[in-house]
Design an enzyme around this catalytic site. Structure first.
Site, PDB file in Angstrom:
ATOM      1  N   HIS A 106      52.891  28.377  33.905  1.00  0.00           N
ATOM      2  CA  HIS A 106      51.361  28.925  32.398  1.00  0.00           C
ATOM      3  C   HIS A 106      51.342  27.966  31.981  1.00  0.00           C
ATOM      4  CE1 HIS A 106      50.396  33.063  33.318  1.00  0.00           C
ATOM      5  NE2 HIS A 106      51.124  32.461  34.475  1.00  0.00           N
ATOM      6  N   GLU A 166      44.225  30.605  37.142  1.00  0.00           N
ATOM      7  CA  GLU A 166      43.638  31.669  36.767  1.00  0.00           C
ATOM      8  C   GLU A 166      43.115  30.864  35.581  1.00  0.00           C
ATOM      9  OE1 GLU A 166      47.243  31.928  35.991  1.00  0.00           O
ATOM     10  OE2 GLU A 166      47.129  32.895  37.420  1.00  0.00           O
ATOM     11  N   SER A 204      45.334  36.734  49.426  1.00  0.00           N
ATOM     12  CA  SER A 204      44.921  38.196  48.898  1.00  0.00           C
ATOM     13  C   SER A 204      44.003  38.682  50.271  1.00  0.00           C
ATOM     14  CB  SER A 204      45.105  38.316  47.343  1.00  0.00           C
ATOM     15  OG  SER A 204      44.225  37.721  47.759  1.00  0.00           O
ATOM     16  N   LYS A 250      41.747  39.539  35.771  1.00  0.00           N
ATOM     17  CA  LYS A 250      42.837  38.831  34.399  1.00  0.00           C
ATOM     18  C   LYS A 250      42.298  36.927  35.571  1.00  0.00           C
ATOM     19  CE  LYS A 250      46.324  41.240  36.981  1.00  0.00           C
ATOM     20  NZ  LYS A 250      47.304  41.546  37.864  1.00  0.00           N
TER      21      LYS A 250
END
Length: 320
Positions: free
Chosen positions: A38, A107, A172, A243
């Site tokens: 991150h 993201e 996913s 998100k």
């Protein structure tokens, strides 16, 4: 035997402490370590976000047995794919072949620091192009590449481990599963959804590793654990489509303001009950995962969790 992992959570821990946790996790008997990658924490209350790749280099040097893995790296904005391949190959060398590169579409929270966040269909296109660059470089090819999103006039990795670094792709749905089958050696999925794994098998992924992550908060007082989870982990109750788009910790604070402690506690087992933490792991095993990493919420509780895992959790998981 299903591999049992431990999560080095960059969003809640500083870099030196992460290396200490990695060494202790290896001593405790965990099979592998995953590390988040991150630029920002999800919430300001978490309070950290060191550079994962610098930590990985130190962890590779400080450990000798455990497998290592990013969970996950986004190779489409903050990092150029050719540079991701170089970083992965270097960690592969430093770890003597213990490293797996896990990739996903990322993201906005982390990637907008390097430019505007692309639309979802562009992100999927960019991820596929990134894989078309990273895979051959890790295999030792001298690469020239021209795509819609990335250019590589010429690239070659001079330092690589004896065997190519394995790649895992986070999936996913149908498109990401297809990418995992075509370009990767393994699958990553954040929830114990047997439908995703069936899709993976049907499209050609049968027999390949599949990695999951079970989030828990172990501690002697369940109420204290619930407060910790609500303070630092309530963002996890948001839908992934939300998100992926929010730009910063303050946005996650606003978006999660209505989430109550009891809401997030339904998603994260809290307290001292060994059985509920074992059950969180076995949900993934029953769905067909080959490797599952525990993520312990709360920085202060990590030493206690690792001692408990060595003493009680890991022996229980390996009873059969």
């Amino acid at each position: 035997m299903v591999g049992v992992g431990y999560t080095l959570m960059c969003e809640q821990t500083g870099p030196k402490e992460l290396v200490d946790q990695a060494v202790r996790a290896e001593q405790a008997g965990f099979d592998y370590l995953v590390i988040s990658d991150h630029y920002y924490p999800w919430l300001a209350a978490q309070g950290h976000s060191p550079y994962a790749w610098a930590v990985l280099g130190a962890v590779a040097h400080a450990t000798s047995r455990v497998r290592l893995m990013t969970y996950t790296t986004c190779p489409i904005r903050r990092y150029h794919p050719a540079v991701v391949a170089q970083k992965a190959a270097t960690i592969g060398v430093m770890s003597d072949g213990r490293f797996t590169l896990s990739l996903g579409a990322g993201e906005n929270l982390n990637e907008h620091v390097a430019g505007a966040w692309p639309y979802v269909h562009q992100r999927h296109e960019m991820l596929e192009e990134a894989l078309q660059i990273i895979r051959p470089l890790l295999d030792g090819d001298n690469l020239s590449y021209s795509g819609n999103h990335f250019e590589v006039p010429e690239a070659y990795l001079w330092d690589r481990p004896a065997s190519p670094v394995p790649i895992a792709v986070a999936a996913s749905g149908p498109h990401s599963v297809e990418l995992a089958v075509e370009y990767a050696d393994a699958l990553v999925c954040d929830n114990p959804d047997p439908a995703v794994l069936r899709m993976y098998d049907e499209r050609g992924g049968a027999g390949k590793p599949r990695y999951g992550q079970a989030t828990i908060c172990y501690g002697p007082d369940a109420d204290d654990c619930r407060r910790t989870v609500h303070d630092q982990w309530r963002w996890a109750a948001l839908n992934w489509t939300v998100k992926a788009e929010l730009p910063g910790p303050e946005s996650f604070v606003s978006a999660s303001a209505a989430i109550r402690p009891e809401d997030i506690a339904q998603l994260v087992p809290c307290g001292p009950d060994l059985d509920q933490h074992v059950e969180a792991f076995r949900r993934y095993v029953d769905a067909g995962f080959t490797d599952v990493a525990y993520l312990q919420v709360g920085v202060e509780s990590q030493p206690m969790f690792l001692d408990w895992a060595e003493r009680e959790l890991l022996p229980r998981l390996r009873e059969r």
